[in-house]
Structures are given as structure tokens and as C-alpha cells.
Design an enzyme around this catalytic site. Structure first.
Site, PDB file in Angstrom:
ATOM      1  N   HIS A   1       0.809  -0.995   0.221  1.00 42.53           N
ATOM      2  CA  HIS A   1       0.043   0.012  -0.026  1.00 42.53           C
ATOM      3  C   HIS A   1       0.885   1.158  -0.142  1.00 42.53           C
ATOM      4  CE1 HIS A   1      -3.080  -2.907   1.979  1.00 42.53           C
ATOM      5  NE2 HIS A   1      -3.665  -2.560   0.675  1.00 42.53           N
TER       6      HIS A   1
ATOM      7  N   GLU B   1       1.808   3.679   3.058  1.00 38.53           N
ATOM      8  CA  GLU B   1       2.041   3.145   4.379  1.00 38.53           C
ATOM      9  C   GLU B   1       3.696   3.221   4.203  1.00 38.53           C
ATOM     10  OE1 GLU B   1       0.423  -0.781   4.681  1.00 38.53           O
ATOM     11  OE2 GLU B   1      -1.922   0.170   4.564  1.00 38.53           O
TER      12      GLU B   1
ATOM     13  N   HIS C   1       3.422  -3.321   6.988  1.00 37.25           N
ATOM     14  CA  HIS C   1       2.398  -2.291   6.662  1.00 37.25           C
ATOM     15  C   HIS C   1       2.236  -1.407   7.911  1.00 37.25           C
ATOM     16  CE1 HIS C   1       0.348  -4.383   3.177  1.00 37.25           C
ATOM     17  NE2 HIS C   1       0.997  -5.538   3.554  1.00 37.25           N
TER      18      HIS C   1
ATOM     19  N   GLU D   1       1.518  -5.146  11.027  1.00 35.90           N
ATOM     20  CA  GLU D   1       1.121  -3.817  11.233  1.00 35.90           C
ATOM     21  C   GLU D   1       1.943  -3.283  12.045  1.00 35.90           C
ATOM     22  OE1 GLU D   1      -1.144  -2.686   9.324  1.00 35.90           O
ATOM     23  OE2 GLU D   1      -1.757  -4.522   8.291  1.00 35.90           O
TER      24      GLU D   1
END
Length: 341
Positions: free
Chosen positions: A66, A69, A157, A221
Site C-alpha cells: 500500500h 504506508e 504495513h 502492522e
């Protein structure tokens, strides 16, 4: 500045540079540094690193799947720069991937479609940029990891919303497997506080590598989205150090971690936009891991209403803006203790 990226200063700036012939030129370049460690640009945003006598398994690090990010992108760029400078030892072969360069340039999550839902054969031939890029990233890993071998894959991410647990990882589903102690200790020492155990296969990058290679793979994450240059990279120093320990083959240092292991959560349901006047009853600013009580109406459409039953659940990745057929969130429940293998 390494000759590998000239005229650009580093891996990130070379990847962001809009040079049409960059992929072809990159495939012709290589540089040998660090006492025989060979670095190669193998494609746009793709770099391999190989010592003369590697130990297994091979390592895949991906970031920027993404494009907005940015913290993991900057961490990967720092690691590559320091390895090229000979600051750290290299004992494992590595593949570094910056996933979505056009979206990174635009500071957007994606250009045409969410890249991290396209890692399956049926999704890599559609229109737009991302399906072709998914095919390129798959090919990079397949070239790096021959069929029959395995690897460890860390897809890094940051989240588009706040979270009651800032750093957490998603462990892709494979039947009858448990997360190994080494991986749990690496995650814990990196600051990861929770691991979500998927309940079915997913078309994410880490889900694909798990299915393709039985890889120890994770979607990790690492906090909230920020623009380039505005990230607190000091808060990710522990993660960076653990990844460098992996690259150096220093598994003993990772195993020596004696702190608390991540909490374990089981994914119990995946919320999919049905397309039938689907409505997600979760506010846009709801943090990840918010608890939903028994009786709460999570979503509904023309035919169905999903109401929490049995015991409370927690919502992760809620997103009402996805299209029909796409994931609008995960519902998870905590498990009593992390199983070790």
C-alpha cells in the site's frame, strides 16, 4: 551513494524515480560489496542480497504494497543502505521488495485497486496497474525461491486507522500448523503485541507465500499511516534490529528474548461487502480491536443481518468503503494462550 542506484542516492529514491527503462536497466546491474556479498537489482523496486556461503532459509521483506504506508518503506530502505555499506553481517539470502511504486509516488493506498487482494492467479490478469504488479511481485519471489524450497516472508504495513493494539501481525492460514517459537520471539522483541490467526486462505501477499511455499509469513502492522519523512522510525528500531539479526543468521539472539509473547487472537469471521445494499455498522474512526458486545449488529444487507452472538468479538480492519466482494473487516476473539511449536 552506491553505484547500484546511480544517479539516485538509495533504493527508495531509485524506485520512486519515474524512469521508463528502469526495470530493464536494473536487470543488467550488480555490485559486489561486503566481502563477497552480491547485491542485484532484479526489477523495479526489487533487490536481492546474497552472501558467498548462505544459510537457510531465504528471507523476503516487502513494504509499500500500500503506497501510503511509508514507515516500513523507510525501514527497508535503511536496512538496504546499511547492508550495502557493510555495517551489518549477511548470512542469509534476502529479497527486498517495494510493492507499489506509483502509489508510493502519489502517496495513495493504491492506483486502481487494492494490491494486497490480488495475490492469486485469477486476479493477476485484470485491468489497471495493480494486477500486473501483483504478477511481477509473484515472479520476483518465484525467481528468488525455487519450487520446493521454503522461505520466511515479512510483509510490512501500517494501518489507515488507530488501534488499541498498535503493532500486531496476521499469520496466514495453513491447515494444522502453529506459529514457531522463534517467530513469536522475533515478533515480541520487535514490539508486536498480538498475532491474528487466520481461519481461511487469503489473497494477500503473505497469504500467497504461505500457500505457495508453506512459508513462515506474516502481514505485520506497525502503527498508523504517515507521509514520508513524518514517521517515528525510532519507535521501529526494535523491529529493524530483529530483521537485521535474521539477516545475520543470529537466531540465538532472537531466541534469547525472555519477555511476554504476543497475545493470540483467532479470526472467527471475515466481513465481505455483499453488494446487496451492504451496510457496515462501524464508524469510520473506530480503532482496531474495539470490542463489540453480544447483540451488536455488525453489518446488514437486503437479506441478512450479522449480530454478535455467544461472546463479544473485536473488529479489525473495518472499512465501509470497499467494493462488492471485498473484505470490509475481520472479527476476532482472544485465545487463552499462545501455542508454541
Amino acid at each position: 551513494m552506491s553505484a547500484l542506484f546511480a544517479p539516485h542516492k538509495d533504493f527508495l529514491s531509485a524506485t520512486l524515480a519515474d524512469i521508463p527503462e528502469g526495470r530493464e536497466a536494473a536487470q543488467e546491474r550488480e555490485v559486489v560489496e561486503n566481502n563477497g556479498v552480491v547485491f542485484r537489482l532484479t526489477g523495479h523496486g526489487a533487490l536481492t542480497c546474497a552472501p558467498s556461503s548462505p544459510i537457510g532459509p531465504k528471507l523476503v521483506f516487502s513494504a509499500g504494497v500500500h503506497g501510503n504506508e511509508t514507515a516500513p518503506i523507510e525501514i527497508v530502505n535503511e536496512i538496504v543502505s546499511e547492508l550495502l555499506e557493510g555495517v551489518h553481517p549477511v548470512r542469509r539470502e534476502c529479497l527486498f521488495l517495494l510493492g507499489n511504486p506509483p502509489a508510493m509516488r502519489a502517496q495513495e493506498r493504491f492506483i486502481d485497486i487494492n494490491l494486497n487482494r490480488l495475490f492469486k492467479e485469477s486476479a493477476t490478469t485484470g485491468p489497471g496497474y495493480e494486477p500486473n504488479r501483483a504478477a511481477e511481485l509473484i515472479a520476483q519471489v518465484q525467481d528468488f525461491v525455487p519450487a520446493g524450497e521454503s522461505c520466511w516472508h515479512y510483509d510490512l504495513h501500517t494501518a489507515i486507522r488507530g488501534s488499541q493494539i498498535e503493532k500486531f501481525a496476521v499469520y496466514p492460514f495453513l491447515p494444522a500448523r502453529q506459529c514457531p517459537t522463534l517467530q513469536l520471539k522475533l515478533l515480541a522483541a520487535s514490539g508486536v503485541e498480538a498475532v491474528l490467526l487466520q481461519n481461511k486462505p487469503a489473497a494477500t501477499f503473505s497469504g500467497w507465500s504461505a500457500a505457495e511455499y508453506a512459508a513462515e509469513s506474516f502481514t505485520v502492522e506497525l502503527g498508523k499511516v504517515h507521509p514520508f519523512g513524518e514517521n517515528d522510525l525510532a519507535g521501529l528500531a526494535n523491529l529493524k534490529n530483529q530483521l537485521l539479526a535474521l539477516i545475520a543468521g543470529d537466531d540465538a539472539a532472537i531466541k534469547s528474548h525472555s519477555g511476554k509473547l504476543p497475545e493470540q487472537y483467532q479470526v472467527v469471521d471475515e466481513i465481505i461487502n455483499t453488494g446487496k445494499n451492504f451496510q457496515l455498522n462501524i464508524a469510520e474512526d473506530t480503532p482496531n480491536f474495539t470490542e463489540l458486545e453480544v447483540g451488536y449488529s455488525v453489518w446488514k444487507d437486503e437479506e441478512t443481518e450479522y449480530v454478535v452472538s455467544g461472546s463479544p468479538v473485536r473488529i479489525v480492519f473495518p472499512n465501509s468503503k470497499v467494493g462488492p466482494g471485498q473484505r470490509a473487516g475481520l472479527l476476532v476473539r482472544p485465545l487463552p494462550a499462545m501455542l508454541l511449536s
